[in-house]
Design a protein around this motif. Structure first.
Motif, PDB file in Angstrom:
ATOM      1  N   MET A  31       0.818  -1.202   0.000  1.00 12.15           N
ATOM      2  CA  MET A  31       0.000   0.000   0.000  1.00 12.15           C
ATOM      3  C   MET A  31       0.862   1.265   0.000  1.00 12.15           C
ATOM      4  O   MET A  31       0.451   2.290  -0.537  1.00 12.15           O
ATOM      5  N   VAL A  32       2.046   1.193   0.589  1.00 13.28           N
ATOM      6  CA  VAL A  32       2.966   2.339   0.533  1.00 13.28           C
ATOM      7  C   VAL A  32       3.343   2.623  -0.911  1.00 13.28           C
ATOM      8  O   VAL A  32       3.336   3.784  -1.357  1.00 13.28           O
ATOM      9  N   VAL A  33       3.675   1.571  -1.658  1.00  9.46           N
ATOM     10  CA  VAL A  33       3.986   1.742  -3.085  1.00  9.46           C
ATOM     11  C   VAL A  33       2.793   2.320  -3.829  1.00  9.46           C
ATOM     12  O   VAL A  33       2.925   3.221  -4.675  1.00  9.46           O
ATOM     13  N   ALA A  34       1.591   1.824  -3.511  1.00  6.66           N
ATOM     14  CA  ALA A  34       0.391   2.313  -4.187  1.00  6.66           C
ATOM     15  C   ALA A  34       0.138   3.789  -3.877  1.00  6.66           C
ATOM     16  O   ALA A  34      -0.175   4.574  -4.780  1.00  6.66           O
ATOM     17  N   TYR A  35       0.289   4.186  -2.616  1.00  9.93           N
ATOM     18  CA  TYR A  35       0.032   5.581  -2.247  1.00  9.93           C
ATOM     19  C   TYR A  35       1.035   6.532  -2.889  1.00  9.93           C
ATOM     20  O   TYR A  35       0.666   7.600  -3.382  1.00  9.93           O
ATOM     21  N   LEU A  36       2.310   6.141  -2.870  1.00 12.74           N
ATOM     22  CA  LEU A  36       3.323   6.997  -3.474  1.00 12.74           C
ATOM     23  C   LEU A  36       3.098   7.127  -4.985  1.00 12.74           C
ATOM     24  O   LEU A  36       3.154   8.235  -5.535  1.00 12.74           O
ATOM     25  N   SER A  37       2.853   6.007  -5.652  1.00 13.30           N
ATOM     26  CA  SER A  37       2.623   6.048  -7.100  1.00 13.30           C
ATOM     27  C   SER A  37       1.359   6.821  -7.439  1.00 13.30           C
ATOM     28  O   SER A  37       1.318   7.597  -8.399  1.00 13.30           O
ATOM     29  N   PHE A  38       0.327   6.620  -6.639  1.00  9.13           N
ATOM     30  CA  PHE A  38      -0.937   7.322  -6.858  1.00  9.13           C
ATOM     31  C   PHE A  38      -0.750   8.826  -6.715  1.00  9.13           C
ATOM     32  O   PHE A  38      -1.229   9.615  -7.541  1.00  9.13           O
ATOM     33  N   ASN A  39      -0.032   9.233  -5.674  1.00  7.99           N
ATOM     34  CA  ASN A  39       0.197  10.658  -5.448  1.00  7.99           C
ATOM     35  C   ASN A  39       1.016  11.286  -6.566  1.00  7.99           C
ATOM     36  O   ASN A  39       0.675  12.357  -7.077  1.00  7.99           O
ATOM     37  N   VAL A  40       2.104  10.616  -6.968  1.00  5.56           N
ATOM     38  CA  VAL A  40       2.948  11.161  -8.031  1.00  5.56           C
ATOM     39  C   VAL A  40       2.186  11.197  -9.350  1.00  5.56           C
ATOM     40  O   VAL A  40       2.316  12.149 -10.132  1.00  5.56           O
ATOM     41  N   GLY A  41       1.359  10.179  -9.618  1.00  4.86           N
ATOM     42  CA  GLY A  41       0.569  10.177 -10.839  1.00  4.86           C
ATOM     43  C   GLY A  41      -0.425  11.314 -10.892  1.00  4.86           C
ATOM     44  O   GLY A  41      -0.563  12.001 -11.913  1.00  4.86           O
ATOM     45  N   VAL A  42      -1.137  11.537  -9.789  1.00  6.44           N
ATOM     46  CA  VAL A  42      -2.087  12.662  -9.736  1.00  6.44           C
ATOM     47  C   VAL A  42      -1.344  13.980  -9.865  1.00  6.44           C
ATOM     48  O   VAL A  42      -1.802  14.905 -10.559  1.00  6.44           O
ATOM     49  N   LEU A  43      -0.207  14.094  -9.191  1.00  7.13           N
ATOM     50  CA  LEU A  43       0.587  15.320  -9.278  1.00  7.13           C
ATOM     51  C   LEU A  43       1.024  15.599 -10.710  1.00  7.13           C
ATOM     52  O   LEU A  43       0.914  16.732 -11.198  1.00  7.13           O
ATOM     53  N   GLU A  75     -10.469  -5.586  -2.391  1.00  7.40           N
ATOM     54  CA  GLU A  75     -11.281  -5.115  -1.270  1.00  7.40           C
ATOM     55  C   GLU A  75     -10.381  -4.398  -0.271  1.00  7.40           C
ATOM     56  O   GLU A  75      -9.474  -4.988   0.315  1.00  7.40           O
ATOM     57  N   LEU A  76     -10.643  -3.111  -0.068  1.00  7.46           N
ATOM     58  CA  LEU A  76      -9.851  -2.299   0.847  1.00  7.46           C
ATOM     59  C   LEU A  76     -10.724  -1.864   2.015  1.00  7.46           C
ATOM     60  O   LEU A  76     -11.928  -1.703   1.884  1.00  7.46           O
ATOM     61  N   SER A  77     -10.078  -1.663   3.155  1.00 14.43           N
ATOM     62  CA  SER A  77     -10.803  -1.146   4.301  1.00 14.43           C
ATOM     63  C   SER A  77     -11.074   0.339   4.108  1.00 14.43           C
ATOM     64  O   SER A  77     -10.482   1.004   3.244  1.00 14.43           O
ATOM     65  N   GLN A  78     -11.983   0.862   4.923  1.00 12.83           N
ATOM     66  CA  GLN A  78     -12.295   2.287   4.852  1.00 12.83           C
ATOM     67  C   GLN A  78     -11.075   3.138   5.201  1.00 12.83           C
ATOM     68  O   GLN A  78     -10.887   4.226   4.653  1.00 12.83           O
ATOM     69  N   ILE A  79     -10.231   2.647   6.095  1.00 14.47           N
ATOM     70  CA  ILE A  79      -9.032   3.404   6.467  1.00 14.47           C
ATOM     71  C   ILE A  79      -8.071   3.497   5.293  1.00 14.47           C
ATOM     72  O   ILE A  79      -7.526   4.570   4.994  1.00 14.47           O
ATOM     73  N   GLU A  80      -7.849   2.380   4.599  1.00 14.33           N
ATOM     74  CA  GLU A  80      -6.943   2.394   3.456  1.00 14.33           C
ATOM     75  C   GLU A  80      -7.503   3.246   2.325  1.00 14.33           C
ATOM     76  O   GLU A  80      -6.747   3.922   1.616  1.00 14.33           O
ATOM     77  N   THR A  81      -8.815   3.231   2.142  1.00 16.36           N
ATOM     78  CA  THR A  81      -9.435   4.103   1.139  1.00 16.36           C
ATOM     79  C   THR A  81      -9.240   5.567   1.505  1.00 16.36           C
ATOM     80  O   THR A  81      -9.005   6.414   0.632  1.00 16.36           O
ATOM     81  N   ALA A  82      -9.314   5.886   2.794  1.00 18.61           N
ATOM     82  CA  ALA A  82      -9.087   7.265   3.238  1.00 18.61           C
ATOM     83  C   ALA A  82      -7.665   7.715   2.927  1.00 18.61           C
ATOM     84  O   ALA A  82      -7.442   8.866   2.501  1.00 18.61           O
ATOM     85  N   TYR A  83      -6.696   6.826   3.105  1.00 18.84           N
ATOM     86  CA  TYR A  83      -5.319   7.169   2.750  1.00 18.84           C
ATOM     87  C   TYR A  83      -5.189   7.393   1.241  1.00 18.84           C
ATOM     88  O   TYR A  83      -4.423   8.249   0.794  1.00 18.84           O
ATOM     89  N   TYR A  84      -5.912   6.603   0.458  1.00 21.09           N
ATOM     90  CA  TYR A  84      -5.906   6.804  -0.989  1.00 21.09           C
ATOM     91  C   TYR A  84      -6.349   8.217  -1.341  1.00 21.09           C
ATOM     92  O   TYR A  84      -5.700   8.932  -2.124  1.00 21.09           O
ATOM     93  N   PHE A  85      -7.445   8.652  -0.785  1.00 24.69           N
ATOM     94  CA  PHE A  85      -7.966   9.971  -1.132  1.00 24.69           C
ATOM     95  C   PHE A  85      -7.123  11.094  -0.532  1.00 24.69           C
ATOM     96  O   PHE A  85      -7.090  12.198  -1.081  1.00 24.69           O
ATOM     97  N   SER A  86      -6.457  10.826   0.576  1.00 23.71           N
ATOM     98  CA  SER A  86      -5.510  11.814   1.097  1.00 23.71           C
ATOM     99  C   SER A  86      -4.346  12.000   0.128  1.00 23.71           C
ATOM    100  O   SER A  86      -3.918  13.126  -0.143  1.00 23.71           O
ATOM    101  N   ALA A  87      -3.835  10.878  -0.397  1.00 19.46           N
ATOM    102  CA  ALA A  87      -2.764  10.966  -1.396  1.00 19.46           C
ATOM    103  C   ALA A  87      -3.246  11.685  -2.643  1.00 19.46           C
ATOM    104  O   ALA A  87      -2.505  12.471  -3.263  1.00 19.46           O
ATOM    105  N   LEU A  88      -4.507  11.434  -3.034  1.00 15.69           N
ATOM    106  CA  LEU A  88      -5.089  12.119  -4.187  1.00 15.69           C
ATOM    107  C   LEU A  88      -5.175  13.615  -3.952  1.00 15.69           C
ATOM    108  O   LEU A  88      -4.784  14.426  -4.814  1.00 15.69           O
ATOM    109  N   ALA A  89      -5.662  14.015  -2.781  1.00 13.62           N
ATOM    110  CA  ALA A  89      -5.813  15.436  -2.481  1.00 13.62           C
ATOM    111  C   ALA A  89      -4.460  16.140  -2.417  1.00 13.62           C
ATOM    112  O   ALA A  89      -4.316  17.281  -2.890  1.00 13.62           O
ATOM    113  N   LEU A  90      -3.450  15.481  -1.851  1.00 13.07           N
ATOM    114  CA  LEU A  90      -2.116  16.085  -1.796  1.00 13.07           C
ATOM    115  C   LEU A  90      -1.556  16.306  -3.194  1.00 13.07           C
ATOM    116  O   LEU A  90      -0.944  17.348  -3.474  1.00 13.07           O
ATOM    117  N   GLY A  91      -1.754  15.320  -4.076  1.00 17.39           N
ATOM    118  CA  GLY A  91      -1.272  15.470  -5.442  1.00 17.39           C
ATOM    119  C   GLY A  91      -1.956  16.600  -6.182  1.00 17.39           C
ATOM    120  O   GLY A  91      -1.320  17.353  -6.935  1.00 17.39           O
TER     121      GLY A  91
END
Length: 211
Positions: A31-43, A75-91
């Motif tokens: 998930m760390v790899v996913a969050y970092l890649s997701f953030n850089v991609g959105v950015l 299937e992701l938990s609500q907490i992991e989904t929240a981290y996804y959208f935090s990474a999205l918002a930061l990007g």
């Protein structure tokens, strides 16, 4: 210069969010790899759209569709989904043309809120489990008593997902506090006699199982 500061702020915040907040608490390297890649991609996409002639709304909408497909692939938990959208918002805040006086404090706010809301002090001592019982329990009090005895804690809430009378099983989602009084339900008087504590109630079918 302003763009470089925004990019640096985004990089700092996503590193704090993933390596200082998420990883020590949830221990999932994938998930760390996913969050970092997701953030850089959105950015990257938001930065490219801010300097191109393509409508930013169209580009971000397409990117949002792709992100939803990615989120639905596992299937992701609500907490992991929240981290996804935090990474999205930061990007997005780091890539779009937003004054630093707004973007940097908003980035810090996102990381702070995520850190506090995911703290062990929020909902401390409460756990959630999906439990399959080898008997159908149509009675709510008996169900809570059986769950309290098996989980060894005070039952806070029970949501029955499947009650199967054919196979004699019950599938429930339960939230409980370990180490408290079993059952979490009030004592019940039977035939006018003194109330029987939850822990001392006989579970129907127990004698037949022992015999």
């Amino acid at each position: 210069m302003t763009d470089l500061v925004a990019l640096g702020a985004d990089a700092l915040m996503i590193v704090i969010l993933t390596f200082a907040v998420y990883l020590p608490r949830h221990h999932r390297r994938d998930m760390v790899v996913a969050y970092l890649s997701f953030n850089v991609g959105v950015l990257a996409v938001s930065t490219a759209l801010s300097v191109s002639s393509v409508a930013a709304g169209l580009g971000l909408g397409l990117f949002g569709v792709l992100s939803i497909i990615r989120l639905r692939s596992e299937e992701l938990s609500q907490i992991e989904t929240a981290y996804y959208f935090s990474a999205l918002a930061l990007g997005l805040l780091g890539g779009v043309d937003v004054p630093l006086g707004y973007s940097v404090p908003l980035m810090a706010l996102i990381v702070a809120v995520t850190c506090i809301s995911d703290s062990r002090w929020i909902g401390r001592g409460m756990q959630r489990q999906v439990v399959a019982l080898d008997r159908a329990y149509p009675d709510a009090a008996q169900l809570r008593a059986a769950l309290g005895e098996r989980l060894g804690g005070r039952i806070l809430s029970v949501s029955v997902q499947r009650l199967d009378f054919v196979n004699d099983t019950t599938l429930v989602e339960v939230r409980f506090r370990p180490g408290s009084r079993a059952g979490g339900a009030p004592d019940i008087a039977v035939d006018g006699r003194a109330p029987v504590p939850c822990a001392e109630r006989e579970v129907p079918g127990a004698r037949e199982a022992v015999a």
